[in-house]
Design a protein around this motif. Structure first.
Motif, PDB file in Angstrom:
ATOM      1  N   SER A  15      85.579  35.691  45.154  1.00 42.97           N
ATOM      2  CA  SER A  15      85.266  36.578  46.282  1.00 42.97           C
ATOM      3  C   SER A  15      85.765  37.976  45.957  1.00 42.97           C
ATOM      4  N   PHE A  16      85.348  38.929  46.792  1.00 46.00           N
ATOM      5  CA  PHE A  16      85.972  40.247  46.718  1.00 46.00           C
ATOM      6  C   PHE A  16      86.293  40.716  48.131  1.00 46.00           C
ATOM      7  N   ILE A  17      87.375  41.474  48.246  1.00 43.16           N
ATOM      8  CA  ILE A  17      87.868  41.959  49.537  1.00 43.16           C
ATOM      9  C   ILE A  17      87.708  43.474  49.558  1.00 43.16           C
ATOM     10  N   THR A  18      87.022  43.964  50.576  1.00 41.95           N
ATOM     11  CA  THR A  18      86.851  45.402  50.749  1.00 41.95           C
ATOM     12  C   THR A  18      87.925  45.915  51.696  1.00 41.95           C
ATOM     13  N   VAL A  19      88.621  46.962  51.268  1.00 37.48           N
ATOM     14  CA  VAL A  19      89.749  47.503  52.030  1.00 37.48           C
ATOM     15  C   VAL A  19      89.448  48.961  52.370  1.00 37.48           C
ATOM     16  N   ARG A  20      89.524  49.276  53.642  1.00 37.60           N
ATOM     17  CA  ARG A  20      89.310  50.658  54.100  1.00 37.60           C
ATOM     18  C   ARG A  20      90.585  51.163  54.766  1.00 37.60           C
ATOM     19  N   ASP A  21      91.101  52.261  54.243  1.00 35.36           N
ATOM     20  CA  ASP A  21      92.308  52.871  54.805  1.00 35.36           C
ATOM     21  C   ASP A  21      91.930  53.617  56.082  1.00 35.36           C
ATOM     22  N   ILE A  22      92.469  53.158  57.213  1.00 38.93           N
ATOM     23  CA  ILE A  22      92.116  53.766  58.503  1.00 38.93           C
ATOM     24  C   ILE A  22      93.337  54.417  59.153  1.00 38.93           C
ATOM     25  N   THR A  23      94.316  54.782  58.321  1.00 38.94           N
ATOM     26  CA  THR A  23      95.539  55.370  58.872  1.00 38.94           C
ATOM     27  C   THR A  23      95.231  56.636  59.650  1.00 38.94           C
ATOM     28  N   GLU A  24      94.452  57.544  59.063  1.00 39.66           N
ATOM     29  CA  GLU A  24      94.130  58.812  59.735  1.00 39.66           C
ATOM     30  C   GLU A  24      93.331  58.561  61.001  1.00 39.66           C
ATOM     31  N   ARG A  25      92.404  57.603  60.931  1.00 41.14           N
ATOM     32  CA  ARG A  25      91.603  57.314  62.121  1.00 41.14           C
ATOM     33  C   ARG A  25      92.466  56.766  63.251  1.00 41.14           C
TER      34      ARG A  25
END
Length: 599
Positions: free
Chosen positions: A335-345
């Motif tokens: 599998s692959f895991i997509t990671v989105r940094d949402i700290t600013e949001r």
């Protein structure tokens, strides 16, 4: 055909009986026919040829199946029957291309049609093999019977008709495919028509078997070449797609972690390396749980809640959104895991929530302030009007008791006192009204234009020598009665009150627009100087001394505020004598359900 005559003339009645060679030719034809039928099905599925070609695929399948059964036989009654039936079924099915398109089976059923032909002709072949000598003979004394001639001639006509259709009418395939299909059908047709010209096992008989097999192999070779070319095209396209995916993988701002079948992170894109602080190499034995604590339900499966915190290698945390995609078995990754940094949001969301809370608290404070203002206005109005009434009553008592002793100056003074107290009372009423505009619910009563006209005529100020006119635009409109009636009455009364002539006319017009209605109120009075046109809508503003023209100076300010909170406008135009006020008012469907209470 010429070759058949020549071979028969040269070889005479001599023949070469060789069942293995015959079986090999028929077997090649069988396999080639079924393979070509499969190729046609692929072209049909890809919408590259018309669905009429389902009939050709069915014919090739029928011929190939019976040819396969024919290859298993030796000389006898079934030997000629299977060959003749192959020509008959093949020719008739091929000729189906001449049928109207509505009779052609849908593309989604093409495979079932071909499979049905394979099954049915297989059963016919087995039945023919089983019946054997009990079938009517098709060959007597080395000569074919009329039944054999009819079967083969019918099939041959079908093949030739198909060749004619493909050559003359088929435009859904390329010229080379047209040539291959038409030549294929023509060779089958000629072989079937000239069937009875050859005796079994003679040179002409072998010639037509060879040509028939060659027709199969030529068509088969063409489709093999076609699919090799398509395969090369697909490989080129795949290489381009892989390059594009690699580019996206390298340049995307979202981190991508690849997890192998042992549940370890073994690959990551540059964004993920920077996000988690990997550097140039991923640490050995790195588990997703190390990077995504509390985010995995098992060693490599995400929890349903994918809005969590991730941890860098240095132990610092940041907020992320996660998604996981399972990969098919067989590759190096599970599998692959997509990671989105949402700290600013998230920080922005918290700031917005903080601002909303502050706004809500200010709204509550404003509502409290408005309520206090209402209370103050009511109390102030009530407390100020009480002494005014006392003064008015005192003046009336003095007039009643001391009227015989009043001088002319005393009477003027008493009249001034009464006028000033009434003016003050009107001013308090107008001030109270002005303070409540925008903080009370708007009236929802809708009236037609003629009713609005009747109301204005009934309530407008009366002055001898003055009249009102209304144009035909009022006949076709519908308006929300209040506060529009108050605004128009205010303008009409002002026009009558401030006119310095003994007679005059106030003209009102109405013009309907897309979402608004434009009203004008025009008079023939003294007009308003340009330098005062902006000031007249301010509170307590009058252009004449109040002792000359009685008024509170609040009328136009009230009209302006009504127009503003209702979503309309009010403007004035004057040059020399005469004045025109233009009021733009929303139609009933465009009006707010309630006036903005924070206005």
């Amino acid at each position: 055909m010429v070759g058949s005559f020549l071979l028969r003339a040269l070889s005479g009645s001599q023949g070469w009986t060789n069942y293995p060679a015959h079986a090999a030719l028929e077997a090649m034809g069988c396999l080639a026919g079924i393979a070509i039928a499969c190729f046609i099905l692929i072209l049909l599925r890809n919408l590259e040829i018309h669905r009429r070609y389902i009939w050709i695929a069915a014919g090739l399948t029928a011929m190939g199946t019976l040819d396969g059964v024919h290859a298993l036989m030796e000389d006898g009654g079934s030997f000629v029957w299977t060959h003749s039936l192959a020509n008959l079924f093949g020719g008739l099915l091929f000729a189906g291309v001449w049928l109207p398109a509505r009779f052609a089976p849908p593309r989604r059923y093409a495979g079932w049609v071909v499979f049905s032909c394979f099954t049915l002709t297989g059963l016919v072949g087995v039945l023919t093999l089983h019946l054997g000598e009990s079938l009517p003979p098709l060959l007597r004394g080395g000569v074919y019977t009329p039944i054999a001639s009819l079967l083969n001639l019918t099939g041959g006509v079908g093949f030739i008709a198909t060749a004619a259709y493909i050559s003359l009418r088929s435009r859904s395939i390329s010229p080379i495919e047209r040539l291959v299909f038409s030549s294929h059908a023509s060779l089958f047709g000629i072989a079937s028509v000239m069937f009875e010209m050859a005796a079994p096992w003679d040179a002409a008989w072998w010639l037509w078997h060879g040509l028939r097999t060659a027709a199969y192999l030529v068509a088969f070779a063409y489709f093999i070449d076609l699919f090799q070319r398509q395969l090369r095209t697909l490989k080129t396209t795949e290489a381009r797609l892989n390059h594009a995916l690699d580019t996206i993988f390298e340049t995307t701002q979202e981190g991508v972690l690849f997890v192998d079948h042992f549940g370890l992170v073994t690959s990551a894109n540059p964004a993920a390396c920077e996000m988690f602080g990997f550097g140039s190499e991923i640490p050995q034995g790195l588990s997703p749980a190390r990077l995504l604590p509390n985010a995995l339900s098992t060693a490599s499966h995400l929890r349903p809640d994918t809005n969590l915190q991730a941890m860098r290698l240095d132990g610092s945390r940041f907020e992320v959104e996660l998604s996981q995609t399972r990969l098919r078995a067989g590759g190096p990754f599970s599998s692959f895991i997509t990671v989105r940094d949402i700290t600013e949001r998230k920080q922005a969301e918290r700031q917005v929530l903080h601002l909303i809370e502050k706004l809500q608290s200010k709204t509550v404070a404003l509502e409290q302030s408005n309520a206090e203002l209402d209370t103050f206005a009511y109390v102030a109005s009530h407390d100020l009007r009480a002494p005014l009434r006392t003064i008015q009553n005192a003046v009336h008592w003095l007039e009643e008791d001391l009227s015989p002793h009043f001088t002319e100056d005393t009477r003027d003074t008493m009249n001034i006192i009464l006028r000033r107290t009434r003016r003050m009372e009107h001013l308090l009423e107008d001030l109270m009204l002005h303070s409540r505009i925008g903080r009370t619910e708007a009236s929802k009563d809708v009236v037609v234009g003629t009713e609005l006209v009747d109301n204005i005529r009934a309530l407008a100020m009366r002055r001898e020598g003055f009249g009102l006119t209304f144009d035909a635009g009022f006949d076709s409109i519908e308006v929300q009665k209040l506060p529009l009636l108050h605004v128009l009455l205010n303008l009409v009364d002002n026009a009558i009150k401030h006119n310095d002539a003994p007679t005059g006319t106030i003209a009102l017009t109405a013009r309907e627009g897309r979402d608004t209605i434009e009203f004008t109120v025009s008079d023939d009075g003294p007009g308003i100087a340009e330098k005062y046109q902006a000031r007249i809508f301010e509170m307590f503003t009058t252009l004449h001394p109040r002792d000359e023209i009685e008024g509170s100076g609040m009328g136009l300010a009230i009209a302006k505020k009504y127009a503003s909170v209702s979503g309309g406008t009010i403007e004035v135009f004057s040059q020399g004598r005469g004045c025109r006020f233009t009021v733009t008012w929303p139609k009933p469907k465009s009006l707010p359900q309630a006036m903005d209470k924070s206005a």
